[in-house]
Enzyme design. Structure first.
Site, PDB file in Angstrom:
ATOM      1  N   CYS A   2      47.691  40.228  33.490  1.00  0.00           N
ATOM      2  CA  CYS A   2      48.368  41.342  33.884  1.00  0.00           C
ATOM      3  C   CYS A   2      47.567  42.447  33.556  1.00  0.00           C
ATOM      4  O   CYS A   2      47.680  42.784  32.318  1.00  0.00           O
ATOM      5  CB  CYS A   2      49.753  41.214  33.512  1.00  0.00           C
ATOM      6  SG  CYS A   2      50.749  42.876  34.126  1.00  0.00           S
ATOM      7  N   CYS A   8      50.628  47.091  40.056  1.00  0.00           N
ATOM      8  CA  CYS A   8      50.027  45.963  39.412  1.00  0.00           C
ATOM      9  C   CYS A   8      48.226  46.197  39.132  1.00  0.00           C
ATOM     10  O   CYS A   8      47.759  46.738  39.683  1.00  0.00           O
ATOM     11  CB  CYS A   8      50.046  44.728  40.520  1.00  0.00           C
ATOM     12  SG  CYS A   8      49.258  43.187  40.068  1.00  0.00           S
TER      13      CYS A   8
END
EC number: 5.1.1.7
Length: 326
Positions: free
Chosen positions: A77, A228
């Site tokens: 991430c 994201c």
């Protein structure tokens, strides 16, 4: 059990950071999953998109693992890596470090501010692959770059890639972005389906002007988030492949949580991406967790603000003002 944590975010993609190196919590993956399910619940607890677990590493300065709010583990991430990178660098008293992730050891380093008074970190996003088997995506071809998937949509053109999280991207119009098309498509590929057995992150990209794009992502295991990191990186790469943006140049990537910059580099046939953006610490907290109770009971014992949110809100205002032009 008493647990210390930090609430943090990258582009308002928010996380709870727990350092397992200072205290021997003896978490197994079942407990990490249970913590993610319990603590990330925005209606019943602290609320977050996931938990970052900082752990010792034999091959890097630290290891980090991320568990999504649904209890699943993500391989990487980018927004979370910036937060983890800041934490590790400040803890070690250094400007840069190497963080072990599931599929690669990645560089993180302090960067000049992306906006006034915003703690900013640059992280490496790699490896990058277009092989459909690496997502996986079940089609009778090896790659999918600016092609249609008729089972999903007759109007959209897709690119599929892993960075290393799997991503499906499409450049869309303002009207397509404002429709329910992304929601319907994302739910289809993240429920049982014949194309993406493990699900996939779905990003809609809107071209704004040279050097600036907007990205909205439906994240596998989470749903819509404010941003994201790997999706913004993948989306920037796609625009470079199409000739809309240039390699080695910082691209402003706007999102619902603010703005980051991405720069795509190519050496031989290998791509790497720099993701540059905020790593904001919201508060530190101490909580008590009872793993013996059904449903995992938690209680907040202490909480102390870092007073960084007001500064970040100015970046958000800047981003919103810019986006309103389009």
């Amino acid at each position: 059990m008493i647990i210390d944590l930090i609430k943090c975010h990258g582009s308002n993609n928010d996380f709870l950071l727990i350092d397992e190196t200072d205290r021997n919590y003896k978490f197994d993956d079942f407990k990490r999953r249970d913590l993610a399910l319990a603590l990330c619940d925005r209606e019943a607890s602290l609320g977050a998109d996931g938990i970052l677990f900082i752990r010792p590493s034999r091959v890097a300065d630290a290891q980090y693992r991320i568990f999504n709010s649904d209890g699943t583990e993500a391989s990487m991430c980018g927004n979370g890596l910036r937060c983890a990178g800041r934490y590790v660098c400040e803890k070690l008293g250094v400007e840069e470090a190497v963080i072990e992730t599931m599929k690669a050891n990645l560089k993180v380093k302090k960067h000049e501010e992306i906006f006034i008074d915003i703690p900013t970190y640059q992280v490496e996003i790699s490896p990058v692959t277009f092989d459909l088997k690496d997502l996986p995506l079940y089609l009778d071809q090896e790659t999918l770059i600016q092609e249609k998937i008729t089972q999903l949509s007759e109007e959209l053109t897709f690119t599929a890639l892993a960075v290393p999280n799997p991503h499906l991207t499409a450049i869309v119009s303002k009207e397509q972005l404002e429709s329910d098309l992304q929601t319907r498509l994302s739910e289809k590929v993240n429920n049982p389906n014949d194309l993406f057995p493990d699900g996939v992150n779905v990003s809609f990209i809107r071209l704004l002007e040279k050097g600036s794009i907007y990205v909205r992502t439906f994240e596998r295991g989470v749903g819509y988030t404010n941003a994201c990191g790997t999706a913004m990186s993948a989306s920037t790469l796609v625009t470079c492949l199409m000739g809309e943006n240039e390699l080695d140049q910082p691209i402003n990537v706007y999102n619902n949580g603010g703005m980051v910059q991405c720069a795509v580099h190519k050496e031989d046939e290998t791509y790497t991406i720099d993701l540059i953006g905020n790593a904001t610490f919201v508060y530190s907290a101490q909580i008590e967790v009872d793993f013996t109770k059904e449903g995992l009971l938690t209680e907040i014992l202490e909480q102390e603000d870092y007073n960084e949110e007001n500064l970040y809100s100015k970046l958000q205002e800047h981003a919103e003002k810019y986006l309103n032009q389009f």
